[in-house]
Scaffold this active site. Structure first.
Site, PDB file in Angstrom:
ATOM      1  CB  THR A   1     -60.158   7.424  -7.063  1.00  0.00           C
ATOM      2  OG1 THR A   1     -61.297   7.599  -7.901  1.00  0.00           O
ATOM      3  CG2 THR A   1     -60.527   7.909  -5.676  1.00  0.00           C
TER       4      THR A   1
ATOM      5  CE1 TYR B   1     -62.295   3.086  -3.360  1.00  0.00           C
ATOM      6  CE2 TYR B   1     -63.244   4.715  -4.850  1.00  0.00           C
ATOM      7  CZ  TYR B   1     -62.232   3.827  -4.537  1.00  0.00           C
ATOM      8  OH  TYR B   1     -61.153   3.688  -5.378  1.00  0.00           O
TER       9      TYR B   1
HETATM   10  N1  NAD Z   1     -60.474  -0.214 -10.453  1.00  0.00           N
HETATM   11  C1  NAD Z   1     -60.759   1.078 -10.530  1.00  0.00           C
HETATM   12  O1  NAD Z   1     -61.617   1.478 -11.307  1.00  0.00           O
HETATM   13  C2  NAD Z   1     -60.018   2.078  -9.660  1.00  0.00           C
HETATM   14  C3  NAD Z   1     -60.168   3.455  -9.941  1.00  0.00           C
HETATM   15  C4  NAD Z   1     -59.477   4.368  -9.139  1.00  0.00           C
HETATM   16  C5  NAD Z   1     -58.672   3.921  -8.093  1.00  0.00           C
HETATM   17  N2  NAD Z   1     -58.558   2.587  -7.846  1.00  0.00           N
HETATM   18  C6  NAD Z   1     -57.726   2.160  -6.721  1.00  0.00           C
HETATM   19  O2  NAD Z   1     -56.772   1.225  -7.197  1.00  0.00           O
HETATM   20  C7  NAD Z   1     -56.486   0.268  -6.190  1.00  0.00           C
HETATM   21  C8  NAD Z   1     -56.592  -1.120  -6.775  1.00  0.00           C
HETATM   22  O3  NAD Z   1     -57.902  -1.321  -7.266  1.00  0.00           O
HETATM   23  P1  NAD Z   1     -58.312  -2.666  -8.040  1.00  0.00           P
HETATM   24  O4  NAD Z   1     -59.333  -2.309  -9.044  1.00  0.00           O
HETATM   25  O5  NAD Z   1     -57.085  -3.369  -8.473  1.00  0.00           O
HETATM   26  O6  NAD Z   1     -59.019  -3.472  -6.872  1.00  0.00           O
HETATM   27  P2  NAD Z   1     -58.900  -5.019  -6.513  1.00  0.00           P
HETATM   28  O7  NAD Z   1     -60.001  -5.337  -5.558  1.00  0.00           O
HETATM   29  O8  NAD Z   1     -58.794  -5.835  -7.744  1.00  0.00           O
HETATM   30  O9  NAD Z   1     -57.516  -5.084  -5.751  1.00  0.00           O
HETATM   31  C9  NAD Z   1     -57.329  -4.687  -4.408  1.00  0.00           C
HETATM   32  C10 NAD Z   1     -56.386  -5.685  -3.782  1.00  0.00           C
HETATM   33  O10 NAD Z   1     -56.108  -5.286  -2.442  1.00  0.00           O
HETATM   34  C11 NAD Z   1     -56.148  -6.430  -1.601  1.00  0.00           C
HETATM   35  N3  NAD Z   1     -56.451  -5.950  -0.245  1.00  0.00           N
HETATM   36  C12 NAD Z   1     -57.548  -5.244   0.158  1.00  0.00           C
HETATM   37  N4  NAD Z   1     -57.424  -4.915   1.472  1.00  0.00           N
HETATM   38  C13 NAD Z   1     -56.249  -5.419   1.886  1.00  0.00           C
HETATM   39  C14 NAD Z   1     -55.552  -5.382   3.130  1.00  0.00           C
HETATM   40  N5  NAD Z   1     -56.060  -4.771   4.214  1.00  0.00           N
HETATM   41  N6  NAD Z   1     -54.334  -5.980   3.222  1.00  0.00           N
HETATM   42  C15 NAD Z   1     -53.800  -6.618   2.134  1.00  0.00           C
HETATM   43  N7  NAD Z   1     -54.403  -6.679   0.930  1.00  0.00           N
HETATM   44  C16 NAD Z   1     -55.610  -6.076   0.813  1.00  0.00           C
HETATM   45  C17 NAD Z   1     -57.216  -7.322  -2.218  1.00  0.00           C
HETATM   46  O11 NAD Z   1     -57.119  -8.670  -1.839  1.00  0.00           O
HETATM   47  C18 NAD Z   1     -56.963  -7.106  -3.710  1.00  0.00           C
HETATM   48  O12 NAD Z   1     -56.022  -8.030  -4.204  1.00  0.00           O
HETATM   49  C19 NAD Z   1     -57.473   0.530  -5.044  1.00  0.00           C
HETATM   50  O13 NAD Z   1     -56.788   1.231  -4.028  1.00  0.00           O
HETATM   51  C20 NAD Z   1     -58.528   1.408  -5.675  1.00  0.00           C
HETATM   52  O14 NAD Z   1     -59.102   2.287  -4.739  1.00  0.00           O
HETATM   53  C21 NAD Z   1     -59.205   1.657  -8.609  1.00  0.00           C
END
Ligand code: NAD
Length: 331
Positions: A117, A141
């Site tokens: 991120t 986070y």
């Molecule tokens: N959405 C944003 O704005 C953003 C920005 C920067 C980085 N990210 C990163 O991108 C990644 C995805 O984000 P997102 O927005 O799709 O979130 P999201 O919550 O939609 O998806 C995360 C997924 O991970 C799964 N998960 C969580 N812990 C788990 C575990 N221990 N074992 C198996 N599955 C697990 C959840 O069930 C979910 O399906 C994350 O790592 C987040 O930090 C997101």
């Protein structure tokens, strides 16, 4: 190629899976469904389980020994929640990622792409950052994400392991074919808040922080369409062996449009797309808020041959379309 996608039932992971499929690759998903959606993995190869469980990973690689790379999207992502309960975030994000990386190593897997991120950057003054800019994560986070990056760097330097961290700026929108999109019920991100405001009786949108040193005083962000972001992952897979080598076994790439947009500009674009006026109310910045920034995208262009193609207007329109189709707020 077969690609293991952790968190493939989530917003970004599921969009990455669609982009991989559209290019002829086969995603194999592991997701605990702690926040992800079951209907995002229908018709896909799916293993329900936690990323830290060795048994399930062993089963996956027994069933699919030809998996080429792991894309690690799984994690918890709610910044305020991480301040209330940092143990949960360090455990779920950092500890479980370390277990995942170690298990991948023992299973002979050597390639990993990590969802990182832009919130690692100090970048607090509304200006451009590069991958070399100073880091100063502001929340538990973001500190878990920085810690995971440190682990990946050390693993890559010490073991037969190579990793790329993709630092996302501000993902918006949904898959343009409306296969998947944001699923958060109580959005904390600006686009979700905008959709929430037009669906409320008052039509009020609160701009938190209007005295930053930016062109109109509101915070500046680099909003990147999630479909463009997903394409960058496909590029990272395809150019993996050029991006990380014996000399550089770990690499970091920023993913953003290279253009900063202020909150006020975003609200105006949203009003135009939706054809409604929003009542804007100013309030002081929330704790930990910063003026923000945007990325230089030379490294993404050079290493991934990746240029974002979709506009902010397209991102907002797709977020709205997704909401209207599914009646969920955008995150
Ligand atoms: N959405 C944003 O704005 C953003 C920005 C920067 C980085 N990210 C990163 O991108 C990644 C995805 O984000 P997102 O927005 O799709 O979130 P999201 O919550 O939609 O998806 C995360 C997924 O991970 C799964 N998960 C969580 N812990 C788990 C575990 N221990 N074992 C198996 N599955 C697990 C959840 O069930 C979910 O399906 C994350 O790592 C987040 O930090 C997101």
């Amino acid at each position: 190629m077969k690609i293991l996608v952790t968190g493939g039932a989530g917003y970004i992971g599921s969009t990455v899976c669609s982009a991989l499929e559209d290019k002829g690759h086969t995603p194999i998903i592991i997701d605990s469904l702690i926040t992800g959606k079951k209907n995002y993995i229908s018709n896909r190869i799916f293993y329900k389980g936690d990323i830290s469980e060795k048994e399930i990973l062993t089963e996956i690689f027994r069933d699919h020994p030809e998996i080429h790379t792991t894309i690690h999207c799984a994690g918890l992502i709610i910044v305020p929640e991480s301040s209330k309960d940092p143990y949960k975030y360090y455990n779920e994000n950092l500890i479980k990622s370390i277990q995942l990386f170690n298990n991948l190593l023992t299973l002979g897997q050597t390639r990993l792409i990590f969802s990182s991120t832009a919130s690692l950057y100090k970048s607090s003054d509304g200006t451009m950052v590069t991958e070399k800019s100073e880091l100063l994560p502001q929340s538990p986070y973001a500190r878990t994400k920085m810690s995971i990056e440190m682990v990946l760097k050390d693993f890559s330097n010490s073991y037969n392991f190579k990793a790329i961290s993709l630092r996302y700026f501000n993902p918006i929108g949904a898959d343009p074919k409306m296969r998947t999109g944001p699923h958060t019920q109580n959005p904390s991100h600006v686009v979700g808040k905008l959709i929430e405001s037009i669906n409320s009786e008052s039509n009020i949108f609160t701009i938190t922080g209007t005295n930053w040193n930016t062109r109109d005083g509101t915070g500046i962000r680099d909003y990147v369409h999630v479909w463009d972001l997903a394409q960058a992952h496909v590029s990272a897979i395809e150019y993996f062996d050029n991006i990380v080598t014996q000399d550089t076994p770990y690499n970091v790439i920023n993913l953003g449009t290279g253009e900063g947009t202020t909150v006020l500009e975003l609200v105006t674009a949203f009003e135009e797309i939706n054809g409604t006026k929003i009542i804007k109310v100013s309030s002081p910045p929330r704790q930990g808020d910063v003026a923000g920034g945007y990325t230089n995208r030379d490294k993404a262009l050079n290493l991934l041959k990746w240029t974002p193609r979709m506009s902010i207007e397209q991102g907002l329109a797709d977020a709205l379309k997704w909401f209207n189709k599914n009646n969920v707020q955008s995150s």
